[in-house]
Design an enzyme around this catalytic site. Structure first.
Site, PDB file in Angstrom:
ATOM      1  N   CYS A  23       0.833  -1.209   0.000  1.00 57.08           N
ATOM      2  CA  CYS A  23       0.000   0.000   0.000  1.00 57.08           C
ATOM      3  C   CYS A  23       0.868   1.261   0.000  1.00 57.08           C
ATOM      4  O   CYS A  23       1.615   1.506   0.946  1.00 57.08           O
ATOM      5  CB  CYS A  23      -0.902  -0.071   1.231  1.00 57.08           C
ATOM      6  SG  CYS A  23      -1.582   1.474   1.782  1.00 57.08           S
ATOM      7  N   CYS A  26       0.164   3.757   2.817  1.00 57.82           N
ATOM      8  CA  CYS A  26       0.676   3.222   4.089  1.00 57.82           C
ATOM      9  C   CYS A  26       2.150   3.580   4.248  1.00 57.82           C
ATOM     10  O   CYS A  26       2.598   3.964   5.326  1.00 57.82           O
ATOM     11  CB  CYS A  26       0.525   1.703   4.134  1.00 57.82           C
ATOM     12  SG  CYS A  26      -1.175   1.134   4.008  1.00 57.82           S
TER      13      CYS A  26
END
Length: 99
Positions: A23, A26
């Protein structure tokens, strides 16, 4: 290793970052969380949970997007946010729940 359920029972707020290795947002949150840790010190614990390795927790807390942040206090989720967020906003939430 500490069990998740024991970890979130703390009277000190525990900010859980539900994330995934793949991600992008993230990864963008990593320096934000490091800055936050410096800002809040012992007022909170910051824990990262990889949703791909802990699917049971992701399911239990209905994580549908990463990153998702949940602030726990005494085992109860008191705040939740999905997506990228500023360290100053996170600091405010922690301070509201630190008492």
């Amino acid at each position: 290793m500490e069990k998740f359920e024991d970890l979130i029972q703390s009277p000190v707020p525990v900010l859980v970052d539900f994330f995934a290795e793949w991600c992008g947002p993230c990864k963008a949150m990593k320096p934000v969380l490091e800055e936050l840790k410096t800002m809040v010190g012992d007022k909170a614990r910051i824990v990262k949970i990889d949703v791909d390795q802990h699917e049971d927790l992701a399911t239990k807390y209905r994580i549908q997007a990463v990153p998702t942040f949940i602030l726990f206090k005494n085992g109860e989720p008191v705040w939740r946010h999905s997506g990228v967020i500023h360290s100053s906003e996170l600091k405010g939430v922690i301070e509201q729940n630190y008492a």
